[in-house]
Motif scaffolding. Structure first.
Motif: not given
Length: 556
Positions: A386-387, A333-334, A340, A377, A331, A390-391, A336-337
């Motif tokens: 948050e990411l 988003q993971v 970040h 990032y 994923d 959401e994931a 990206q988390a």
């Protein structure tokens, strides 16, 4: 297409003979542990070489040793990244970039007395192409597979199709190497230490001693683990490898073909894994130099009179992510988390020498093809949380591999860097399970075979083309990254076969932008590694590629 360069004269510091015969500084060292007088130069290495046959190597500590004894068809200018002549004084290719012709130097003698000819060059390349069995494991043939593809008979689906076609010797000092497709790896690939030229007598002896094992249990061939068989053309020859004491000794080769002989009679590489121990050994006079100086030690050493030149930036440290290890990592988003969550500037400020920078992409800004338009990032732990939410990955657990018993140019203190990154990940709710592994061979084999969720690794460029970075990782599926992305794979396959340099550079920018949007891993930093020497040493020319030629060393 003409791309030949004149053979650059090797850079040597003056005052060799006087310093070698009688030096006040040297006489004071006669009774210390450095090996005695000024005829012996001792360098503190961060790790043992994997082998003394560079064909089997894939790491800087191996090549630092073998580079002093083995030479390649083409080379890099001292202190830079420009390609110049090596064993070949001239080279050229056809317009398609599929035939590479090398005009060899005359009168080159191997350490065992054999002569360099074009037939010998072909014998070397045909040896690598015909490797079978355990040789086809990337632990032993990493660079061959990265630059020339597979073998005459591939024995595994994981081995790429061969790009090497053959080698011919139209005359005694002309060798022509043919490949199936042009590649951004050429001509730079011909400068790689892994493709150093060995004597025909040595190659014949190598064939009697095969490697064995598979996976993480590779046994290197015996000839590559002890002095006596290998023979190159360099200014030094390997005379002893005391693996138990972590010490390789090379002797000056008096029949060296080059313009100037080595400035010392013996060159000793002594393995001292910890940087602090290397520093103390230099301060005590037990060694005359060492690499990868800790940032905090630079000013101290300079104040004490030691010489600490700093190289240019030509590397990347990254946190690799092996997506197929668990579905959450697939994923974006993971991923990206994770990006970040990491305070990369903190790594730069606390772990790297002055001049280090936080990375935005998988090449340093000193390489053509660097893009100013990649997705970035920034450090933002709240956004990371948050990411993850959401994931649906608030309970993510990661097995985090990091190397021990080693220091790398892009990673001066692996355990310390790991601890900072671990704390960042745990601060956003991720559970981190540490997996420390010895660098050689466990860590390299484990990461290449996909044995970690995330891991620390990096790259110092072999030559100045962005494909040497991006193509190494992302030109097709590998277990080391564990993802499938046809857009990125196709981009890099296309750029690999593009013969025009300017077109390639624009394509690299596009590739960097696609890679950072997909985010297969997190680039962390680039670092200008320092190297230290005692006050009585005439320095070699330091190289951004960490390719110092220790034949240039002498004592004042």
């Amino acid at each position: 297409m003409r791309i030949a360069r004149p053979r650059a004269a090797r850079t040597f510091v003056a005052a060799l003979a006087i310093g070698l015969v009688a030096s006040g500084c040297a006489s004071e060292r006669d009774d210390d542990n450095s090996g005695g007088d000024s005829e012996v130069f001792v360098f503190g290495a961060a790790g043992d070489p994997a082998a003394i046959d560079p064909s089997l190597g894939s790491d800087g500590e191996t090549f630092r040793v073998t580079r002093q004894a083995f030479e390649t068809l083409i080379d890099h200018e001292p202190g830079g990244t420009e390609l110049v002549g090596g064993l070949a004084h001239d080279w050229s290719s056809n317009e398609e970039g599929t035939e590479w012709t090398f005009e060899l130097e005359e009168g080159v003698t191997f350490h065992d007395g054999e002569e360099l000819t074009a037939e010998v060059v072909c014998q070397n390349f045909d040896r690598w192409y015909n490797w079978a069995g355990t040789y086809q494991n990337t632990t032993l043939s990493y660079y061959w597979q990265a630059v020339f593809g597979g073998f005459a008979e591939n024995e595994s689906e994981d081995v790429p199709e061969p790009n090497y076609v053959g080698c011919e010797a139209p005359d005694e000092l002309t060798a022509t190497i043919t490949v199936a497709e042009p590649s951004a790896n050429y001509p730079g690939g011909f400068s790689l230490q892994a493709f150093s030229i060995h004597s025909p007598k040595a190659i014949e002896a190598y064939a009697e001693d095969d490697p064995s094992g598979e996976g993480e249990n590779i046994t290197f061939p015996g000839y590559s683990q002890e002095a006596g068989t290998v023979a190159g053309t360099g200014p030094f020859q390997v005379s002893e490898w005391n693996k138990g004491n972590g010490e390789v000794t090379l002797e000056r080769f008096d029949d060296y073909w080059g313009e100037t002989d080595a400035g010392v009679e013996e060159l000793v590489f002594r393995t001292i894994p910890e940087e602090s121990a290397r520093r103390q050994a230099l301060q005590a006079g037990d060694i005359h130099g060492y690499d990868l100086v800790a940032p905090a030690d630079v000013s101290t050493l300079e104040e004490e009179g030691f010489q600490v030149p700093i190289r240019g930036v030509f590397n990347i440290l990254y946190m690799g992510i092996i997506q197929e290890r668990q579905p959450e990592l697939e994923d974006v988003q993971v991923r990206q988390a994770l990006a970040h969550a990491l305070d990369r500037q903190n790594i730069v400020d606390t772990q790297l020498p002055e001049g280090g920078v936080a990375a935005t992409q998988f090449i340093p800004d000193t390489v053509a093809g660097y893009s100013e338009d990649v997705q970035t990032y920034e450090y933002d732990p709240e956004l990371a949380q948050e990411l993850l939410a959401e994931a649906g990955a608030e309970n993510l657990t990661l097995e985090f591999c990091y190397p021990t018993e080693v220091t790398r140019p892009y990673m001066p203190a692996p355990a310390d860097i790991y601890e900072l990154l671990r704390a960042d990940l745990e601060a956003v709710g991720i559970t981190v399970e540490p997996k420390p592994l010895t660098w050689n061979p466990d860590y390299q084999e484990t990461t290449r075979s996909g044995g970690c969720d995330v891991y620390l690794l990096g790259w110092t460029g072999d030559f100045n083309d962005a494909y040497n970075f991006l193509g190494t990782w992302f030109d097709g599926y590998t277990k080391e990254w564990g993802f499938q992305n046809d857009e990125i794979f196709d981009l890099l396959s296309e750029v690999r076969t593009e013969p025009d340099v300017a077109t390639r550079e624009a394509m690299y920018e596009e590739a960097n932008e696609a890679i950072m949007e997909f985010l297969p891993g997190v680039p962390i930093s680039s670092s200008p590694p320092s190297i230290a020497f005692s006050p009585d040493v005439n320095l070699p020319t330091v190289s951004p590629l960490t390719q110092e030629n220790f034949a240039e060393v002498s004592f004042k």
